[in-house]
Design a protein around this motif. Structure first.
Motif, mmCIF file in Angstrom:
data_model
loop_
_atom_site.group_PDB
_atom_site.id
_atom_site.type_symbol
_atom_site.label_atom_id
_atom_site.label_comp_id
_atom_site.label_asym_id
_atom_site.label_seq_id
_atom_site.Cartn_x
_atom_site.Cartn_y
_atom_site.Cartn_z
ATOM 1 N N ILE A 198 0.847 -1.195 0.000
ATOM 2 C CA ILE A 198 0.000 0.000 0.000
ATOM 3 C C ILE A 198 0.882 1.244 0.000
ATOM 4 C CG2 ILE A 198 -1.816 1.219 1.269
ATOM 5 C CD1 ILE A 198 -2.060 -1.651 2.808
ATOM 6 N N LYS A 199 0.578 2.184 -0.862
ATOM 7 C CA LYS A 199 1.226 3.495 -0.830
ATOM 8 C C LYS A 199 0.172 4.550 -0.517
ATOM 9 C CE LYS A 199 4.882 2.512 -4.225
ATOM 10 N NZ LYS A 199 5.443 2.890 -5.548
ATOM 11 N N ILE A 200 0.381 5.276 0.573
ATOM 12 C CA ILE A 200 -0.491 6.401 0.924
ATOM 13 C C ILE A 200 0.401 7.632 1.040
ATOM 14 C CG2 ILE A 200 -2.237 7.290 2.497
ATOM 15 C CD1 ILE A 200 -2.679 4.491 3.547
ATOM 16 N N TYR A 201 0.201 8.584 0.149
ATOM 17 C CA TYR A 201 1.108 9.726 0.031
ATOM 18 C C TYR A 201 2.534 9.193 -0.124
ATOM 19 C CZ TYR A 201 -2.670 13.004 1.096
ATOM 20 O OH TYR A 201 -3.824 13.742 1.054
ATOM 21 N N ASP A 202 3.442 9.549 0.796
ATOM 22 C CA ASP A 202 4.843 9.129 0.649
ATOM 23 C C ASP A 202 5.182 7.924 1.524
ATOM 24 O OD1 ASP A 202 4.548 10.468 3.041
ATOM 25 O OD2 ASP A 202 6.474 11.515 2.927
ATOM 26 N N LYS A 203 4.178 7.251 2.082
ATOM 27 C CA LYS A 203 4.414 6.106 2.958
ATOM 28 C C LYS A 203 4.050 4.800 2.248
ATOM 29 C CE LYS A 203 5.664 8.490 6.593
ATOM 30 N NZ LYS A 203 7.057 8.421 7.099
ATOM 31 N N THR A 204 4.844 3.758 2.515
ATOM 32 C CA THR A 204 4.595 2.433 1.942
ATOM 33 C C THR A 204 4.414 1.427 3.070
ATOM 34 O OG1 THR A 204 5.962 2.969 0.017
ATOM 35 C CG2 THR A 204 5.450 0.651 0.385
ATOM 36 N N ILE A 205 3.349 0.636 2.984
ATOM 37 C CA ILE A 205 3.004 -0.356 4.012
ATOM 38 C C ILE A 205 2.882 -1.720 3.352
ATOM 39 C CG2 ILE A 205 1.292 -1.022 5.754
ATOM 40 C CD1 ILE A 205 0.893 2.428 4.588
ATOM 41 N N PHE A 206 3.392 -2.738 4.027
ATOM 42 C CA PHE A 206 3.199 -4.123 3.588
ATOM 43 C C PHE A 206 2.382 -4.851 4.642
ATOM 44 C CE2 PHE A 206 4.621 -8.632 3.778
ATOM 45 C CZ PHE A 206 4.121 -9.044 2.551
ATOM 46 N N TYR A 207 1.311 -5.510 4.206
ATOM 47 C CA TYR A 207 0.495 -6.329 5.108
ATOM 48 C C TYR A 207 0.428 -7.732 4.528
ATOM 49 C CZ TYR A 207 -3.535 -8.065 7.746
ATOM 50 O OH TYR A 207 -4.376 -8.817 8.534
ATOM 51 N N HIS A 265 2.643 -15.427 -4.932
ATOM 52 C CA HIS A 265 3.352 -14.358 -5.632
ATOM 53 C C HIS A 265 4.334 -13.698 -4.677
ATOM 54 C CE1 HIS A 265 -0.604 -14.425 -7.951
ATOM 55 N NE2 HIS A 265 0.311 -14.930 -8.753
ATOM 56 N N VAL A 266 5.579 -13.651 -5.084
ATOM 57 C CA VAL A 266 6.648 -13.126 -4.237
ATOM 58 C C VAL A 266 6.535 -11.601 -4.177
ATOM 59 C CG1 VAL A 266 9.133 -13.015 -3.913
ATOM 60 C CG2 VAL A 266 8.108 -15.051 -4.934
ATOM 61 N N PRO A 267 6.348 -11.017 -2.986
ATOM 62 C CA PRO A 267 6.125 -9.564 -2.913
ATOM 63 C C PRO A 267 7.304 -8.738 -3.395
ATOM 64 C CG PRO A 267 6.302 -10.531 -0.713
ATOM 65 C CD PRO A 267 6.202 -11.663 -1.672
ATOM 66 N N GLU A 268 8.525 -9.284 -3.293
ATOM 67 C CA GLU A 268 9.675 -8.499 -3.739
ATOM 68 C C GLU A 268 9.709 -8.315 -5.252
ATOM 69 O OE1 GLU A 268 11.392 -12.547 -2.266
ATOM 70 O OE2 GLU A 268 9.778 -11.162 -1.724
ATOM 71 N N LYS A 269 8.839 -9.030 -5.979
ATOM 72 C CA LYS A 269 8.754 -8.849 -7.427
ATOM 73 C C LYS A 269 7.744 -7.767 -7.822
ATOM 74 C CE LYS A 269 10.253 -13.458 -8.852
ATOM 75 N NZ LYS A 269 9.915 -14.690 -9.624
ATOM 76 N N SER A 270 7.247 -7.038 -6.839
ATOM 77 C CA SER A 270 6.218 -6.029 -7.110
ATOM 78 C C SER A 270 6.802 -4.709 -7.584
ATOM 79 C CB SER A 270 5.401 -5.780 -5.842
ATOM 80 O OG SER A 270 6.251 -5.262 -4.822
ATOM 81 N N ALA A 271 8.114 -4.650 -7.760
ATOM 82 C CA ALA A 271 8.795 -3.442 -8.240
ATOM 83 C C ALA A 271 8.620 -2.272 -7.281
ATOM 84 C CB ALA A 271 8.302 -3.056 -9.638
ATOM 85 N N VAL A 272 8.510 -2.577 -5.980
ATOM 86 C CA VAL A 272 8.467 -1.501 -4.998
ATOM 87 C C VAL A 272 9.898 -1.019 -4.775
ATOM 88 C CG1 VAL A 272 8.508 -3.151 -3.058
ATOM 89 C CG2 VAL A 272 7.748 -0.807 -2.681
ATOM 90 N N LEU A 273 10.151 0.236 -5.098
ATOM 91 C CA LEU A 273 11.509 0.775 -5.043
ATOM 92 C C LEU A 273 11.787 1.491 -3.730
ATOM 93 C CD1 LEU A 273 11.725 2.177 -8.693
ATOM 94 C CD2 LEU A 273 12.537 -0.027 -7.832
ATOM 95 N N ASP A 274 10.757 2.102 -3.160
ATOM 96 C CA ASP A 274 10.944 2.843 -1.915
ATOM 97 C C ASP A 274 11.064 1.874 -0.741
ATOM 98 O OD1 ASP A 274 10.603 5.209 -3.359
ATOM 99 O OD2 ASP A 274 8.421 5.105 -3.118
ATOM 100 N N PRO A 275 11.742 2.280 0.328
ATOM 101 C CA PRO A 275 11.728 1.459 1.547
ATOM 102 C C PRO A 275 10.298 1.298 2.058
ATOM 103 C CG PRO A 275 13.386 3.196 1.694
ATOM 104 C CD PRO A 275 12.560 3.496 0.483
ATOM 105 N N ILE A 276 10.016 0.162 2.665
ATOM 106 C CA ILE A 276 8.704 -0.074 3.263
ATOM 107 C C ILE A 276 8.735 0.502 4.673
ATOM 108 C CG2 ILE A 276 7.112 -1.854 4.074
ATOM 109 C CD1 ILE A 276 8.053 -3.541 1.683
ATOM 110 N N ASP A 277 7.907 1.506 4.901
ATOM 111 C CA ASP A 277 7.936 2.200 6.189
ATOM 112 C C ASP A 277 7.406 1.332 7.317
ATOM 113 O OD1 ASP A 277 8.685 5.105 5.359
ATOM 114 O OD2 ASP A 277 7.133 4.503 3.940
ATOM 115 N N LEU A 278 6.394 0.509 7.021
ATOM 116 C CA LEU A 278 5.793 -0.341 8.049
ATOM 117 C C LEU A 278 5.376 -1.660 7.420
ATOM 118 C CD1 LEU A 278 4.566 -0.670 10.955
ATOM 119 C CD2 LEU A 278 2.418 0.155 9.967
ATOM 120 N N ALA A 279 5.725 -2.763 8.083
ATOM 121 C CA ALA A 279 5.290 -4.093 7.646
ATOM 122 C C ALA A 279 4.599 -4.793 8.806
ATOM 123 C CB ALA A 279 6.475 -4.917 7.161
ATOM 124 N N ILE A 280 3.422 -5.339 8.544
ATOM 125 C CA ILE A 280 2.682 -6.149 9.518
ATOM 126 C C ILE A 280 2.744 -7.576 8.993
ATOM 127 C CG2 ILE A 280 0.493 -6.476 10.727
ATOM 128 C CD1 ILE A 280 -0.195 -3.558 9.836
#
Length: 396
Positions: free
Chosen positions: A142-151, A165-180
């Motif tokens: 999830i990206k909300i404004y400049d924050k990225t969350i993984f659930y 599906h491997v989440p690291e293949k999602s082309a997320v380039l920014d650091p994940i600010d919060l992971a649950i």
């Protein structure tokens, strides 16, 4: 921009998953489940709930979904985003409630393919993939404004039939600010091959003694992989399925050639000779857990009268619901069928190594096991993992 997580349930307990995430003027609710044993709802702040943009639902199990139905009853209809398969399962599980109360289900496959980012609304983007927990279950980025969350939702990479599906293949380039992150198995070092070998040893012993194996299975679960493996292990023995479970198995895996082995005689509908048939000829008997609720006396007392018969439960929740019936001398022939539907600390380490995560919280395990798991992960150098209590508020 500051992000905030409020834990309404799920971090220091098994189930009741419910997480409120907000960044600026945008907010989402991640799952909304109940305590399966007590029926207890999450600690919901209804003022904040009414302002969320939508609910993201990872899968249909009650400890993630049933709270949504309760919210509909209370007059809090919300857009709920899920897979089409999860929507179908909810229609079966909560058919009466969904007919009665207004709701809006949005299926992600209608918007984008897995691992493909899409815009949900202004300043909110989503990406999803199969989580390996059950058919239809997904994780969210999830990206909300400049924050990225993984659930992660309920999560396990060890799949043989289910998609993952491997989440690291999602082309997320920014650091994940919060992971649950799901860590339901905690420090338990599950080994699927060893678990299956032990299970087969028990089964072989029963079969040598002319006994039978009765499985109480949730048709919306990962147990289908176990059934496939049993079919491979015992190709010449008679398998019996009640109607609901049989059709769900065939529907989910109809494209898999292995299931050409499923013959019409494997299917036995509820009839007057329903009970007699599967006592007479079946080596393995699979009943959907809903059938057990209707046939408790039959399934427990009558079946276990034969000292060589044994009963398998595919979840501890099933055991808790039927513990009153599972008392006495037959209890030692009631087993849990260990299915790797969740992950433990080793799976968490794999995720932490694969994704660039600033802060991670473990969920789906009780407080003591949570503390042990966090201490272990920190001892391995993962200082970005922490504990979060119910009702806590976490800035990110």
């Amino acid at each position: 921009m500051l992000g905030r997580l409020e834990v309404w349930g799920g971090t220091t307990e098994h189930g009741r998953a419910c997480y409120y995430v907000s960044v600026g003027d945008k907010s989402l609710l991640l799952d909304c489940g109940i305590n399966i044993v007590t029926g207890e709802m999450p600690e919901i702040d209804y003022d904040k709930l009414d302002k969320v943009d939508c609910i993201l639902l990872t899968h249909s199990h009650e400890d993630h979904s049933k709270g949504i139905v309760e919210l509909l009853k209370k007059g809090h209809p919300k857009k709920v985003i899920m897979t089409e398969e999860t929507g179908r399962q909810l229609d079966e599980m909560y058919s009466e409630e969904l007919k009665q109360y207004a709701h809006e289900f949005i299926f992600v496959e209608k918007i984008a393919s897995h691992l493909e980012w899409f815009k949900l609304s202004d300043h909110i983007e989503l990406c999803y993939g199969a989580s390996g927990h059950m058919y239809g279950a997904i994780w969210f980025l999830i990206k909300i404004y400049d924050k990225t969350i993984f659930y992660s939702g309920d999560y396990n990479r060890q799949v043989q039939i289910l998609p993952f599906h491997v989440p690291e293949k999602s082309a997320v380039l920014d650091p994940i600010d919060l992971a649950i992150i799901d860590c339901a198995n905690g420090m338990q070092k599950m080994n699927a091959k060893i678990n299956r070998r032990e299970m087969h040893d028990h089964m072989d012993h029963a079969l040598r003694q002319k006994g039978q194996n009765l499985f109480i299975a949730n048709r919306f679960s990962k147990v289908i992989e176990t059934i496939i493996l049993l079919r491979e292990q015992y190709p010449n023995l008679v398998f019996y399925y009640d109607e609901a479970l049989y059709y769900e198995i065939v529907r989910q895996v109809k494209s898999i050639s292995l299931f050409k082995q499923f013959r019409d005689e494997s299917l036995n509908r509820h009839s007057e000779n329903f009970r007699a048939k599967w006592f007479e000829k079946a080596n393995f008997i699979f009943l959907d857990q809903d059938v057990l609720y209707l046939e408790k006396q039959l399934a427990v007392e009558s079946f276990l009268q034969n000292g060589h018969n044994q009963m398998w439960l595919t979840s501890k929740a099933s055991f808790m619901k039927h513990q009153d019936e599972l008392q006495g001398p037959s209890t030692e022939r009631v087993f849990f069928c260990d299915i790797e539907a969740h992950q433990g600390v080793n799976g968490v380490i794999e995720l932490l190594n694969a994704l660039n995560i600033n802060k991670a919280l473990l969920c789906h395990l009780d407080g003591h096991e949570n503390l042990k798991s966090v201490k272990f992960l920190k001892s391995k150098g993962f200082y970005n993992v922490d504990i979060c209590q119910i009702k806590a508020s976490v800035a990110f």
